[in-house]
Design a protein around this motif. Structure first.
Motif, PDB file in Angstrom:
ATOM      1  N   GLN A 145       0.842  -1.488  -0.045  1.00 46.86           N
ATOM      2  CA  GLN A 145       0.124  -0.073   0.016  1.00 46.86           C
ATOM      3  C   GLN A 145       0.903   1.751  -0.151  1.00 46.86           C
ATOM      4  O   GLN A 145       0.295   1.893  -0.259  1.00 46.86           O
ATOM      5  CB  GLN A 145      -0.714  -0.067   1.415  1.00 46.86           C
ATOM      6  N   PHE A 146       1.898   1.175   0.390  1.00 46.93           N
ATOM      7  CA  PHE A 146       2.414   2.319   0.611  1.00 46.93           C
ATOM      8  C   PHE A 146       4.459   2.294   0.162  1.00 46.93           C
ATOM      9  O   PHE A 146       4.484   3.129   0.452  1.00 46.93           O
ATOM     10  CB  PHE A 146       2.431   2.792   2.357  1.00 46.93           C
ATOM     11  N   VAL A 179       9.632   1.192   1.188  1.00 48.68           N
ATOM     12  CA  VAL A 179      10.751   1.595   2.522  1.00 48.68           C
ATOM     13  C   VAL A 179      11.886   0.625   2.627  1.00 48.68           C
ATOM     14  O   VAL A 179      12.606  -0.318   2.127  1.00 48.68           O
ATOM     15  CB  VAL A 179      10.342   0.425   3.426  1.00 48.68           C
ATOM     16  N   LEU A 194      12.936   1.408  10.739  1.00 45.60           N
ATOM     17  CA  LEU A 194      11.783   1.233   9.241  1.00 45.60           C
ATOM     18  C   LEU A 194      11.547   2.545   9.006  1.00 45.60           C
ATOM     19  O   LEU A 194      10.885   3.565   9.809  1.00 45.60           O
ATOM     20  CB  LEU A 194      10.931  -0.131   9.286  1.00 45.60           C
ATOM     21  N   ARG A 195      11.602   3.104   7.846  1.00 48.59           N
ATOM     22  CA  ARG A 195      10.727   4.255   7.397  1.00 48.59           C
ATOM     23  C   ARG A 195      10.704   3.925   5.541  1.00 48.59           C
ATOM     24  O   ARG A 195      10.742   3.125   5.249  1.00 48.59           O
ATOM     25  CB  ARG A 195      12.272   5.333   7.110  1.00 48.59           C
ATOM     26  N   LEU A 196       9.734   4.946   5.269  1.00 47.72           N
ATOM     27  CA  LEU A 196       9.000   4.891   4.501  1.00 47.72           C
ATOM     28  C   LEU A 196      10.436   5.651   3.263  1.00 47.72           C
ATOM     29  O   LEU A 196      10.978   6.437   3.518  1.00 47.72           O
ATOM     30  CB  LEU A 196       8.149   6.291   3.895  1.00 47.72           C
ATOM     31  N   GLU A 248      17.476  12.188   7.821  1.00 44.48           N
ATOM     32  CA  GLU A 248      16.219  11.075   8.217  1.00 44.48           C
ATOM     33  C   GLU A 248      17.189   9.640   9.089  1.00 44.48           C
ATOM     34  O   GLU A 248      16.486   9.353  10.204  1.00 44.48           O
ATOM     35  CB  GLU A 248      15.022  10.447   7.683  1.00 44.48           C
ATOM     36  N   VAL A 262      -6.366   2.092   4.664  1.00 43.27           N
ATOM     37  CA  VAL A 262      -6.801   2.859   4.345  1.00 43.27           C
ATOM     38  C   VAL A 262      -6.828   2.625   2.925  1.00 43.27           C
ATOM     39  O   VAL A 262      -6.221   1.206   2.797  1.00 43.27           O
ATOM     40  CB  VAL A 262      -5.509   3.959   4.505  1.00 43.27           C
ATOM     41  N   ARG A 263      -7.608   3.229   2.105  1.00 43.44           N
ATOM     42  CA  ARG A 263      -8.094   2.969   0.821  1.00 43.44           C
ATOM     43  C   ARG A 263      -6.821   3.258  -0.047  1.00 43.44           C
ATOM     44  O   ARG A 263      -6.188   1.972  -0.958  1.00 43.44           O
ATOM     45  CB  ARG A 263      -9.294   4.300   0.127  1.00 43.44           C
ATOM     46  N   SER A 264      -6.362   4.404  -0.388  1.00 45.61           N
ATOM     47  CA  SER A 264      -4.980   3.809  -0.656  1.00 45.61           C
ATOM     48  C   SER A 264      -3.719   4.887   0.085  1.00 45.61           C
ATOM     49  O   SER A 264      -3.507   5.692   1.072  1.00 45.61           O
ATOM     50  CB  SER A 264      -5.449   5.614  -2.239  1.00 45.61           C
ATOM     51  N   GLY A 265      -2.713   4.141   0.073  1.00 45.08           N
ATOM     52  CA  GLY A 265      -1.390   4.667   0.279  1.00 45.08           C
ATOM     53  C   GLY A 265      -1.306   6.192   0.441  1.00 45.08           C
ATOM     54  O   GLY A 265      -0.625   7.146   0.634  1.00 45.08           O
ATOM     55  N   PHE A 322      -3.174   8.906   1.378  1.00 43.35           N
ATOM     56  CA  PHE A 322      -3.209   9.619   2.497  1.00 43.35           C
ATOM     57  C   PHE A 322      -2.020   9.890   3.293  1.00 43.35           C
ATOM     58  O   PHE A 322      -1.877  11.224   3.721  1.00 43.35           O
ATOM     59  CB  PHE A 322      -3.903   7.692   3.234  1.00 43.35           C
ATOM     60  N   ARG A 352       4.521  -1.652  11.556  1.00 40.25           N
ATOM     61  CA  ARG A 352       5.652  -1.066  11.230  1.00 40.25           C
ATOM     62  C   ARG A 352       5.568  -0.092  10.212  1.00 40.25           C
ATOM     63  O   ARG A 352       6.686   1.089  10.284  1.00 40.25           O
ATOM     64  CB  ARG A 352       7.032  -1.331  11.414  1.00 40.25           C
ATOM     65  N   VAL A 353       4.996  -0.127   9.340  1.00 38.68           N
ATOM     66  CA  VAL A 353       5.347   0.472   8.165  1.00 38.68           C
ATOM     67  C   VAL A 353       3.866   1.522   8.320  1.00 38.68           C
ATOM     68  O   VAL A 353       4.615   2.909   7.967  1.00 38.68           O
ATOM     69  CB  VAL A 353       4.727  -0.385   6.985  1.00 38.68           C
ATOM     70  N   PHE A 354       3.394   1.252   8.744  1.00 41.55           N
ATOM     71  CA  PHE A 354       2.200   2.080   8.893  1.00 41.55           C
ATOM     72  C   PHE A 354       3.078   3.539  10.173  1.00 41.55           C
ATOM     73  O   PHE A 354       2.680   4.914   9.893  1.00 41.55           O
ATOM     74  CB  PHE A 354       1.059   2.098  10.164  1.00 41.55           C
ATOM     75  N   ALA A 369       6.019   3.658   9.888  1.00 40.08           N
ATOM     76  CA  ALA A 369       6.906   5.219   9.009  1.00 40.08           C
ATOM     77  C   ALA A 369       5.638   5.763   7.990  1.00 40.08           C
ATOM     78  O   ALA A 369       6.811   6.873   8.292  1.00 40.08           O
ATOM     79  CB  ALA A 369       7.657   4.281   8.128  1.00 40.08           C
ATOM     80  N   VAL A 370       4.745   5.342   8.018  1.00 35.41           N
ATOM     81  CA  VAL A 370       3.890   6.188   7.027  1.00 35.41           C
ATOM     82  C   VAL A 370       3.966   7.698   7.998  1.00 35.41           C
ATOM     83  O   VAL A 370       3.290   8.933   7.892  1.00 35.41           O
ATOM     84  CB  VAL A 370       2.640   5.871   6.595  1.00 35.41           C
ATOM     85  N   VAL A 419       5.362   8.997  10.755  1.00 35.03           N
ATOM     86  CA  VAL A 419       6.475   9.696  10.621  1.00 35.03           C
ATOM     87  C   VAL A 419       6.349  11.065   9.993  1.00 35.03           C
ATOM     88  O   VAL A 419       7.017  11.938   9.437  1.00 35.03           O
ATOM     89  CB  VAL A 419       7.888   8.998  10.880  1.00 35.03           C
ATOM     90  N   LYS A 420       6.436  10.115   8.321  1.00 32.99           N
ATOM     91  CA  LYS A 420       6.718  10.944   7.118  1.00 32.99           C
ATOM     92  C   LYS A 420       5.017  12.021   7.298  1.00 32.99           C
ATOM     93  O   LYS A 420       5.614  12.759   6.820  1.00 32.99           O
ATOM     94  CB  LYS A 420       6.446   9.790   5.739  1.00 32.99           C
TER      95      LYS A 420
END
Lengths: 227, 452
Positions: free
Chosen positions: A126-127, A130, A148-150, A157, B215-218, B221, B261-263, B265-266, B268-269
């Protein structure tokens, strides 16, 4: 598309180690002196360029986990030992995975001292891309100390990531050790994050270990998987 | 997607399609709460039997009303929805809240698509389906349950109707109130991003509480949150951290929970303030309702309870917040101003015999101009705490967060008074420090945004 990735894709395979190293180097990651030799005889010649002591690893698109089948030897001191090690590895591989096609041998200079970290990257459904950094070596799974970061990230960062790691304290000079080059490790994170962010064909990459010392951060093993 | 959602939250007339006179039915509860919330505009119950419901004239259909209807709330069974939505379109309805469940969440995607397509043809924005409704207290709207009317600065967007209602309920009980609550349900039309955009420009909303399971679209979002978080804090609670929790989220709302963990990171971003428990979520939301983001990561503490002070220091240490020592000049001034048994360090222990006045005296001896926060811990009953906090604010100019603990009835009264004056109060030192941490984290977000 990146030339190396394009070639591997057209041959319907992931990157072999010399390709992964070349790609990593082109993104600014620091690698030790290394050489790829296609034949056993060339290996001895190439060793002169790399310098002893060195490590030698088999290169084959059919072998992912090299050490499991005895495809890695370290601490090789001279030509004779190198030739002997290669001959032994050939024998072992022929017994364990007779169908594996050996493309050649990677010779890499041994890096001494320093701490082992891991820098990796993958792709979230989805994102997107990473990047991960953490303590490397044999205790990775025991301590689960990763952050972990995007992707992509910038240097600031990446430094924040290191500050979040428990093992980040090692870099500051733990128990009287000289402080390590944390900025160099941060740069490796930045480079890895750009590598995955700019190349949608990369599914996953792993630089493990990255050796971090007061002199810098050196990638000792690189694995790049295409998706 | 930026069609304005104000038709929903600022509606001037409401119809309840499926209104009922039978207590216990959703169509009854919704109608009753709209009326009891004191909605100032016309309320139209729609029911095939017409007649009168809860003292309001009922209509057979939306068309029969013959006057404009801004908002229609649907509580009718799922199979009747497409026809009813068509009728709403013909009657000029602008916004819809579909409470009815039994659609895509149980596999009836085709039926749901027909409802949504019909709404889209008529330009009707839809909240839900399968949701717990909306409230908008500044406009007298409570098309949800339980009845909640307290006006305030927080917009609550929630996947879970219950979590949303709980957070809103606590805010109202503490006299803080909400600007709106929205239950997302299947979020088949209006989703979290639409709502974040709307509340970003809603003047009554100071901060946004967001409870989502996926979420619908990463990318959308992240982009939306970054934009909104630059001006208003978004506090987020996302369950599904554990493997089994993820599976539960998948079956609850068909959400792709993804890697926790990815969320993070989201967050943070995108500049989101992430909470890891319902309690932490509420505490942070409350902090933003009453306080401003803080600049420094330093906490100075004054306490009547030495033990509570230590707990606060432990929490600060865990969270990476600094508890700096007093300066020599401060120590000297405090020594002259305070009884000799006070402990002159940070936390400054005024000891158990203190009254509210001693807090003020001590604060006046501190160096002014600190960028961090002042944590006032009132242990045991200390009358006049609220008045003291006001004087301390004037003397130091610092942001103040309070913990009131072990104070019996005085605690209840003073907590209320402190919060009315804009000082958030927490019942434990740990929760107070966690709230300070949330304020500090958001302070960093807007500073980074400012320098980016």
């Amino acid at each position: 598309m990146n030339r190396i990735i394009q070639k591997a894709k057209s041959e319907n395979r992931s990157l072999v180690e010399p390709e992964a190293w070349q790609l990593a180097a082109s993104y600014g990651l620091t690698l030790p002196p290394y050489a790829f030799a296609e034949s056993d005889r060339e290996a001895v010649k190439a060793a002169a360029k790399v310098g002893y002591p060195l490590a030698v690893k088999v290169v084959s698109k059919d072998i992912v986990h090299k050490s499991n089948i005895g495809g890695v030897r370290i601490g090789i001191q001279n030509d004779a030992a190198l030739a002997h090690a290669i001959a032994e590895m050939r024998g072992g591989i022929a017994r364990l995975t007779p169908d594996a096609e050996i493309a050649g041998w990677m010779l890499t200079a041994m890096v001494k001292n320093g701490y082992e970290f891991i820098v990796g990257a993958s792709r979230d459904q989805q994102f997107g891309p990473v990047v991960v950094c953490g303590m490397g070596g044999i205790f990775v799974e025991l301590f689960c100390d990763t952050v972990l970061r995007l992707a992509p990230v910038e240097t600031e960062e990446a430094l924040e990531m290191l500050a979040e790691l428990r093992s980040g304290r090692l870099l500051k000079g733990y128990r009287g050790q000289a402080p390590c080059d944390a900025r160099a490790l941060a740069r490796s994170i930045v480079c890895a994050s750009q590598l995955i962010a700019e190349n949608p064909d990369i599914a996953e990459l792993d630089f493990n270990p990255v050796n971090v010392s007061p002199e810098g951060a050196v990638v000792l093993d690189a694995r790049i998987l295409l998706g | 997607m930026s069609r304005n959602l104000s038709v929903l939250f600022q509606a001037q007339s409401i119809a309840v399609v499926g209104a009922s006179g039978t207590p216990g039915k959703t169509g009854y509860t919704i109608l009753k709460n709209i009326i009891d919330a004191g909605f100032p505009g016309p309320v139209y119950p729609i029911n095939p039997k017409a007649g009168e419901l809860l003292g309001r004239k009922a209509y057979h259909s939306l068309e029969e009303i013959g006057a404009p209807v801004d908002l229609a709330i649907f509580t009718i069974p799922a199979p009747a929805l497409p026809g009813a939505m068509e009728e709403a379109g013909a009657a000029g309805v602008k916004g819809a809240v579909v409470i009815t469940g039994g659609l895509s969440e149980v596999g009836n995607t085709e039926l749901e698509r027909r409802v949504l397509d019909t709404a889209a043809v008529h330009g009707i924005r839809v909240i839900g389906p399968n949701c717990q409704g909306i409230t908008s207290p500044h406009y007298g709207i409570c098309a949800s349950w339980p009845l909640a009317v307290g006006r305030g600065p927080i917009a609550v967007i929630s996947q879970s109707g219950t979590i949303g209602a709980a957070v809103a309920g606590w805010l109202i009980r503490e006299g803080i109130g909400v600007s709106a609550t929205v239950s997302l349900g299947n979020k088949s039309d209006v989703d979290e991003c639409d709502l974040l955009e709307y509340f970003a420009q809603d003047a009554a909303t100071k901060a946004i509480a967001l409870n989502i399971e996926g979420v619908r679209s990463g990318q959308r979002f992240i982009d939306t949150c970054r934009r909104v978080a630059a001006t208003k804090p978004i506090i987020v609670l996302k369950p599904g951290r554990s493997e089994k929790g993820k599976q539960a989220a998948a079956s609850h709302t068909k959400s792709v929970a993804g890697d926790a963990r990815v969320f993070s990171a989201v967050c943070v971003k995108a500049g989101l303030i992430q909470a890891d428990s319902t309690e932490g979520f509420y505490d942070a939301v409350k902090a933003f309702a009453l306080s401003c983001p803080i600049r420094g990561n330093e906490i100075r503490m004054m306490t009547s309870s030495g033990g509570s002070g230590i707990l606060a220091v432990d929490s600060a240490e865990d969270m990476g917040l600094d508890v700096p020592p007093l300066t020599e000049a401060e120590k000297q001034r405090l020594k002259e101003a305070l009884p000799s048994h006070c402990v002159l360090r940070n936390p400054l222990d005024l000891t158990g015999d203190t009254d509210a006045g001693r807090y003020v005296t001590a604060a006046q001896a501190l160096d002014p101009g600190h960028t961090g926060v002042l944590l006032l811990i009132f242990g045991d009953p200390i009358p006049g705490a609220a008045e003291a906090a006001l004087k301390i604010k004037a003397a130091t100019g610092q942001d103040i967060v309070c913990c009131y603990i072990g104070g019996g009835d005085v605690e209840i009264a003073e907590t209320h008074a402190l919060q009315r004056l804009g000082f958030p109060v927490y019942p434990t030192p740990e929760r107070a420090v966690a709230a300070i941490n949330a304020l500090y984290r958001y302070g960093r977000v807007i500073r980074q945004e400012g320098t980016a």
